[in-house]
Design a protein around this motif. Structure first.
Motif, PDB file in Angstrom:
ATOM      1  N   ARG A 195      22.658  40.700  86.870  1.00 48.39           N
ATOM      2  CA  ARG A 195      23.249  41.794  86.099  1.00 48.39           C
ATOM      3  C   ARG A 195      24.770  41.850  86.283  1.00 48.39           C
ATOM      4  O   ARG A 195      25.357  42.917  86.408  1.00 48.39           O
ATOM      5  N   LYS A 196      25.358  40.685  86.355  1.00 47.48           N
ATOM      6  CA  LYS A 196      26.816  40.589  86.369  1.00 47.48           C
ATOM      7  C   LYS A 196      27.190  39.207  85.856  1.00 47.48           C
ATOM      8  O   LYS A 196      26.385  38.276  85.865  1.00 47.48           O
ATOM      9  N   ILE A 197      28.464  39.074  85.418  1.00 50.40           N
ATOM     10  CA  ILE A 197      28.928  37.805  84.881  1.00 50.40           C
ATOM     11  C   ILE A 197      30.421  37.722  85.076  1.00 50.40           C
ATOM     12  O   ILE A 197      31.131  38.749  85.092  1.00 50.40           O
ATOM     13  N   THR A 198      30.892  36.509  85.261  1.00 52.69           N
ATOM     14  CA  THR A 198      32.315  36.270  85.455  1.00 52.69           C
ATOM     15  C   THR A 198      32.862  35.531  84.238  1.00 52.69           C
ATOM     16  O   THR A 198      32.349  34.465  83.864  1.00 52.69           O
ATOM     17  N   LEU A 199      33.874  36.100  83.631  1.00 45.45           N
ATOM     18  CA  LEU A 199      34.551  35.473  82.497  1.00 45.45           C
ATOM     19  C   LEU A 199      35.772  34.730  83.027  1.00 45.45           C
ATOM     20  O   LEU A 199      36.616  35.312  83.728  1.00 45.45           O
ATOM     21  N   LYS A 200      35.872  33.451  82.708  1.00 45.41           N
ATOM     22  CA  LYS A 200      36.897  32.603  83.287  1.00 45.41           C
ATOM     23  C   LYS A 200      37.897  32.161  82.224  1.00 45.41           C
ATOM     24  O   LYS A 200      37.657  32.281  81.027  1.00 45.41           O
ATOM     25  N   GLU A 201      39.030  31.618  82.755  1.00 45.85           N
ATOM     26  CA  GLU A 201      40.067  31.039  81.916  1.00 45.85           C
ATOM     27  C   GLU A 201      40.568  32.018  80.851  1.00 45.85           C
ATOM     28  O   GLU A 201      40.667  31.716  79.669  1.00 45.85           O
ATOM     29  N   LEU A 202      40.832  33.233  81.308  1.00 43.92           N
ATOM     30  CA  LEU A 202      41.369  34.249  80.416  1.00 43.92           C
ATOM     31  C   LEU A 202      42.895  34.205  80.434  1.00 43.92           C
ATOM     32  O   LEU A 202      43.514  33.825  81.443  1.00 43.92           O
ATOM     33  N   ASN A 203      43.491  34.595  79.350  1.00 40.90           N
ATOM     34  CA  ASN A 203      44.946  34.584  79.229  1.00 40.90           C
ATOM     35  C   ASN A 203      45.527  35.886  79.774  1.00 40.90           C
ATOM     36  O   ASN A 203      45.056  36.986  79.442  1.00 40.90           O
ATOM     37  N   ALA A 204      46.559  35.724  80.596  1.00 42.96           N
ATOM     38  CA  ALA A 204      47.220  36.903  81.135  1.00 42.96           C
ATOM     39  C   ALA A 204      47.972  37.637  80.029  1.00 42.96           C
ATOM     40  O   ALA A 204      48.434  37.043  79.059  1.00 42.96           O
ATOM     41  N   MET A 205      48.087  38.922  80.200  1.00 42.73           N
ATOM     42  CA  MET A 205      48.792  39.803  79.265  1.00 42.73           C
ATOM     43  C   MET A 205      48.148  39.835  77.880  1.00 42.73           C
ATOM     44  O   MET A 205      48.743  40.283  76.918  1.00 42.73           O
ATOM     45  N   SER A 206      46.898  39.384  77.770  1.00 41.22           N
ATOM     46  CA  SER A 206      46.197  39.425  76.495  1.00 41.22           C
ATOM     47  C   SER A 206      45.114  40.494  76.568  1.00 41.22           C
ATOM     48  O   SER A 206      44.371  40.583  77.554  1.00 41.22           O
ATOM     49  N   LEU A 207      45.019  41.292  75.547  1.00 41.30           N
ATOM     50  CA  LEU A 207      44.032  42.363  75.487  1.00 41.30           C
ATOM     51  C   LEU A 207      42.727  41.792  74.924  1.00 41.30           C
ATOM     52  O   LEU A 207      42.724  41.184  73.846  1.00 41.30           O
ATOM     53  N   TYR A 208      41.644  42.026  75.665  1.00 45.76           N
ATOM     54  CA  TYR A 208      40.339  41.509  75.255  1.00 45.76           C
ATOM     55  C   TYR A 208      39.415  42.671  74.907  1.00 45.76           C
ATOM     56  O   TYR A 208      39.539  43.787  75.432  1.00 45.76           O
ATOM     57  N   GLU A 209      38.471  42.387  74.025  1.00 44.94           N
ATOM     58  CA  GLU A 209      37.384  43.304  73.694  1.00 44.94           C
ATOM     59  C   GLU A 209      36.066  42.600  73.939  1.00 44.94           C
ATOM     60  O   GLU A 209      35.949  41.376  73.724  1.00 44.94           O
ATOM     61  N   ALA A 210      35.045  43.367  74.356  1.00 46.24           N
ATOM     62  CA  ALA A 210      33.750  42.764  74.678  1.00 46.24           C
ATOM     63  C   ALA A 210      32.641  43.784  74.454  1.00 46.24           C
ATOM     64  O   ALA A 210      32.856  44.999  74.552  1.00 46.24           O
ATOM     65  N   PHE A 211      31.481  43.276  74.144  1.00 46.06           N
ATOM     66  CA  PHE A 211      30.278  44.103  74.083  1.00 46.06           C
ATOM     67  C   PHE A 211      29.085  43.235  74.476  1.00 46.06           C
ATOM     68  O   PHE A 211      29.152  41.998  74.491  1.00 46.06           O
ATOM     69  N   MET A 212      27.974  43.904  74.784  1.00 47.72           N
ATOM     70  CA  MET A 212      26.758  43.225  75.226  1.00 47.72           C
ATOM     71  C   MET A 212      25.668  43.369  74.173  1.00 47.72           C
ATOM     72  O   MET A 212      25.530  44.433  73.554  1.00 47.72           O
ATOM     73  N   MET A 213      24.874  42.298  74.017  1.00 47.70           N
ATOM     74  CA  MET A 213      23.683  42.334  73.177  1.00 47.70           C
ATOM     75  C   MET A 213      22.472  42.020  74.050  1.00 47.70           C
ATOM     76  O   MET A 213      22.446  41.006  74.754  1.00 47.70           O
ATOM     77  N   VAL A 214      21.485  42.921  74.019  1.00 49.43           N
ATOM     78  CA  VAL A 214      20.249  42.752  74.781  1.00 49.43           C
ATOM     79  C   VAL A 214      19.137  42.427  73.792  1.00 49.43           C
ATOM     80  O   VAL A 214      18.982  43.103  72.772  1.00 49.43           O
ATOM     81  N   SER A 215      18.336  41.408  74.121  1.00 61.28           N
ATOM     82  CA  SER A 215      17.305  40.936  73.198  1.00 61.28           C
ATOM     83  C   SER A 215      15.942  40.898  73.873  1.00 61.28           C
ATOM     84  O   SER A 215      15.827  40.565  75.066  1.00 61.28           O
ATOM     85  N   THR A 216      14.919  41.269  73.107  1.00 59.83           N
ATOM     86  CA  THR A 216      13.526  41.050  73.466  1.00 59.83           C
ATOM     87  C   THR A 216      12.887  40.227  72.355  1.00 59.83           C
ATOM     88  O   THR A 216      13.533  39.876  71.374  1.00 59.83           O
ATOM     89  N   GLU A 217      11.601  39.940  72.507  1.00 57.30           N
ATOM     90  CA  GLU A 217      10.912  39.206  71.455  1.00 57.30           C
ATOM     91  C   GLU A 217      10.780  40.025  70.178  1.00 57.30           C
ATOM     92  O   GLU A 217      10.542  39.471  69.110  1.00 57.30           O
ATOM     93  N   GLY A 218      10.965  41.333  70.276  1.00 56.02           N
ATOM     94  CA  GLY A 218      10.829  42.183  69.101  1.00 56.02           C
ATOM     95  C   GLY A 218      12.125  42.526  68.414  1.00 56.02           C
ATOM     96  O   GLY A 218      12.107  43.145  67.349  1.00 56.02           O
TER      97      GLY A 218
END
Length: 837
Positions: A578-601
């Motif tokens: 239940r955690k993740i590391t995002l690598k090789e990000l650019n300094a001074m750059s604004l990022y946006e992120a969201f999560m998608m959770v999936s089941t078989e349905g």
């Protein structure tokens, strides 16, 4: 009549075409045909004759053409007559068409015509049937089938009836297309036979049906009968009596007997019993009895009646009844789960059961009793339940558990429940669950080869409900690797399904999985947050979705993130961390992120977060590392210097403890003369301090057990505690040698009672102990080579050896007093005894 109407039409057409003379109103031609109604597909012949005075044929040659509808029909002129034409149609395939003749002109002028219809003769009426209605007013209704073949012609039906013995006949004309008729009550008798037939007539012929002979009452369909009562037979197990009567409107019927059918179903079933139970020649209002039913079971009953071969009535309304109770029979399927260690006095037991295929409750109200059998054979009840679950404490002395079913009529034979122990070892390697529909799941498992395996237990329960009575189970044999389980599975709700291996002497550990009968997208998506950041890296974390809001088995977590330029990246997260590391990000750059959770349905997207990576400052990092390291090193140097050059005794001892040497202690320098000059101390005077390196006094009982003596004698050779082996007075003492040649010996004095009450003549026992301290090892050269216990008054000449000596056994000395100065421990002991005296 039709030809006349066609001639009139032709005359009018001729009049319109040019016969304007009011004195000449006759048609220009006449058309004759073999028949205006023919059988469909048969040939048709027609003739057209032009009249001499026809204005269209004056002074010119006449050429006649034929038309069938819009189609041109080839024709041939009649012999020796140019004004007559004949046409033959080999197969007339239209149900209705106009055949016309015309005189060729520009355009062709119609001078005559005829309408021809085609069809089939009437079919024989089939399936003539009549039914009597006994409800006031009584009638007799007859119906028939006209036949499957369409005649394409108007067909009329006539119903004929003839009552035997009365010579009374009746004929009923029916409207076209009607295939039934209701005969009034005045035209028939219930108990007299009638002959009934139907005649069909159209323009191509007539035909009659086969006559039907019937007695109106035998054709009567009774109203649904009424069940008055359903009750158990008196002292007759497995039987129900059904009291009945005809409907209120048909109680006037006076017949001797009727045929009757009964159908039943139990109260917990949705299907009526098949086949129905027939009963013939049943007297009116006489109860009927149905047997071979289950004991103590509630049944619903319905009946229907008919007279001889008349139609069956509709089923009556249902009524319920209960058969007589009997003690339960058959065995129960059980599943026992034991928790706790078998070495404990009591074990926690959860016992589940259900009826087997052979079990019969024989009652509507069944209770269950669980009892234990102890070693002496006595039984004790531990549980009483109205359901299928019980929890109790199982004493370790209990050998058997028995399960009984009980109702008002009695108790069943006991079902013995084996008390299985829990066995270690993995047997079930994998379990998969596949939903078939909302009520069934297919459970499949893979097991490893294991000796003694007898079968499996499959259990399932809802995970969001804690009621243990909701647990269900099935027992399978060892050859099965799958099972279809059925139950009231709720969609989107999690169920825990476990497979246990069964052995002859125990139950193995289970393999458990979660399953859903139907899945959909999760109800929520957990909120993600930034846990920590560093140069070009960021760690995102989130909480686990509550079990009740997952709506299925989570397949993956996907993180979508993008920078200001719109470069999108997608990463899959570990389901467990239940955690993740995002690598090789650019300094001074604004990022946006969201999560998608999936089941078989389905899948669900979460809310969007923003984060930014700060630039890396190398100078700040160096400062943050160097300053704490410099401060720490400075403190370490200061503490070391202060410790080494400090005159504070306590501080020095903390780092270099002073370990006394018994051989060079101050007691050794005491002389026997100085000991004699020590004055007696009064209660108010404080004696001079005496420094001893090690002196222990132990109070022991007066009589030592033999076992205790052996214990003291046989302690491990590696023991170097303050209390060593006792070697004085032991036969092993002459052969004793130290366990470590580099060790320094110590002595401990042991008294048989409180040392303050010891007499001078009483012998003492000493315990030897050793020390391997380096300090003592270095000073060993200054120690005496041997310490010996010299005899005192009343003691034997045997001496106890404590240290390294050239002799292996005890030695004897003539003058004991000369050794007091060399043995400081004994000298101190003498001083102590002098004080006590």
């Amino acid at each position: 009549m039709t030809s006349t109407w066609v001639s009139v039409i032709a005359m009018l057409l001729a009049f319109v075409s040019g016969a304007r003379n009011e004195d000449e109103m006759l048609p220009c031609a006449s058309v004759q045909t073999s028949s205006s109604v023919v059988v469909l597909g048969s040939p048709v012949t027609a003739t057209c004759v032009i009249r001499d005075g026809c204005p269209l044929a004056r002074g010119q040659a006449v050429h006649i053409e034929w038309h069938l509808g819009q189609r041109l029909v080839p024709s041939s002129p009649a012999a020796n007559d140019s004004r007559t034409s004949m046409v033959v149609i080999p197969s007339f395939n239209d149900t209705m068409a106009y055949l016309t003749c015309c005189v060729q002109a520009s355009p062709c002028q119609i001078v005559g015509g005829v309408a021809i219809r085609a069809g089939y003769p009437p079919a024989v009426p089939q399936n003539l049937r009549c039914q009597t209605n006994l409800t006031f007013p009584s009638t007799l209704t007859c119906r028939w089938d006209p036949g499957q073949k369409e005649t394409h012609l108007r067909t009329n039906y006539t119903l004929h009836t003839e009552i035997r013995d009365s010579q009374e006949n009746h004929t009923y004309e029916l409207s076209a297309g009607v295939h039934h008729y209701t005969i009034p009550r005045k035209d028939f008798s219930f108990y007299l036979e009638m002959t009934i037939s139907v005649k069909a007539v159209n323009e191509l012929g007539e035909v009659s049906s086969e006559p039907v002979i019937l007695e109106p009452l035998r054709s009567a369909k009774f109203d649904p009968p009424k069940i008055l009562k359903v009750q158990a037979g008196l002292k007759k197990y497995g039987c129900l009596g059904v009291s009945w009567s005809l409907s209120q409107q048909q109680t006037w019927v006076t017949i001797s007997s009727l045929n009757l059918e009964v159908r039943l179903k139990s109260a917990d079933s949705n299907q009526w019993s098949e086949p129905v139970i027939p009963m013939t020649r049943v007297m009116l209002k006489r109860p009927v009895e149905v047997c071979r039913l289950l004991h103590g079971t509630e049944y619903y009953a319905q009946i229907r009646v008919r007279y001889q071969q008349s139609p069956w009535s509709e089923w009556s309304s249902r009524q319920s009844g209960v058969t007589l109770e009997k003690a339960p029979t058959g065995r129960l399927d059980s599943w026992m789960k034991v928790s706790g260690d078998h070495k404990q006095k009591h074990l926690k037991v959860h016992l589940f059961w259900k009826p087997s295929k052979q079990f019969r409750a024989n009652s509507q109200n069944v209770s269950y009793i669980v009892s234990l059998q102890r070693l002496r054979g006595e039984r004790r009840q531990v549980c009483f339940s109205l359901g299928h679950y019980c929890s109790f404490q199982l004493p370790t002395g209990a050998k058997k558990v028995f399960l009984f079913a009980m109702n008002a009529a009695g108790k069943s034979n006991p079902t013995e429940v084996p008390v299985f122990q829990q066995k270690a070892g993995t047997v079930i390697s994998d379990v998969t669950v596949l939903p078939r529909d909302d009520t069934t799941l297919l459970v499949q498992w893979t097991s490893l080869a294991s000796p003694g395996l007898t079968g499996y237990v499959v259990e399932w329960r809802p995970l969001l409900k804690s009621d243990p009575s909701l647990l269900r189970f099935e027992i399978t044999d060892r050859n099965q690797s799958g099972l279809v389980i059925t139950g009231n599975f709720e969609p989107y709700q999690p169920y825990g399904i476990s497979v246990y291996p069964r052995f002859k002497d125990g139950i193995g550990p289970p393999k458990t999985v979660n399953a859903y009968s139907r899945q959909k997208a999760p109800s929520i998506v957990p909120k993600i947050w930034v846990k920590k950041t560093w140069h070009s890296y960021i760690e995102l974390s989130w909480d686990e979705i509550p079990l009740g809001q997952r709506n299925g088995i989570v397949q993956n977590y996907k993180i979508f993130y993008w920078d200001e330029e719109g470069h999108i990246e997608i990463v899959n997260a570990d389901l467990e961390k239940r955690k993740i590391t995002l690598k090789e990000l650019n300094a001074m750059s604004l990022y946006e992120a969201f999560m998608m959770v999936s089941t078989e349905g389905g899948s669900l997207n979460g809310s969007t977060i923003n984060f930014k990576i700060e630039p890396f400052d190398a100078v700040a990092v160096v400062v943050m590392i160097v300053i704490p390291c410099g401060v720490g090193l400075s403190l370490l140097i200061i503490i070391t210097v202060m410790t080494c050059f400090s005159n504070h005794k306590r501080l020095k001892v903390r780092f270099w403890p002073m370990i006394p040497d018994p051989a060079n202690s101050s007691i050794k320098r005491w002389t026997s003369e100085s000991m004699q000059d020590i004055p007696a101390f009064s209660d108010f005077e404080e004696p001079n301090p005496i420094y001893l390196s090690h002196l222990s006094f132990l109070d022991l009982p007066k009589k030592l057990d033999k076992n205790d003596d052996v214990h003291w004698l046989h302690r491990g050779s590696e023991d170097t505690s303050d209390l060593g082996e006792s070697i004085c007075g032991s036969p092993l003492s002459p052969s004793y040698s130290g366990t470590n040649s580099d060790s320094v010996p110590y002595a401990t004095v042991i008294f048989s009672g409180p040392y303050t009450s010891q007499s001078a003549n009483q012998p003492h026992v000493y315990l030897r102990s050793e020390s391997t301290q380096p300090l003592l090892e270095m000073e060993e050269v200054f120690s005496h080579k041997s310490y010996q216990n010299m005899p005192t008054d009343g003691m034997t000449t045997a001496q106890c050896f404590f240290g390294p000596s050239q002799d292996d056994g005890p030695e004897e000395r003539a003058d004991a007093g000369i050794l007091w100065g060399d043995f400081p421990f004994l000298q101190a002991l003498t001083f102590n005894e002098a004080q006590i005296d």
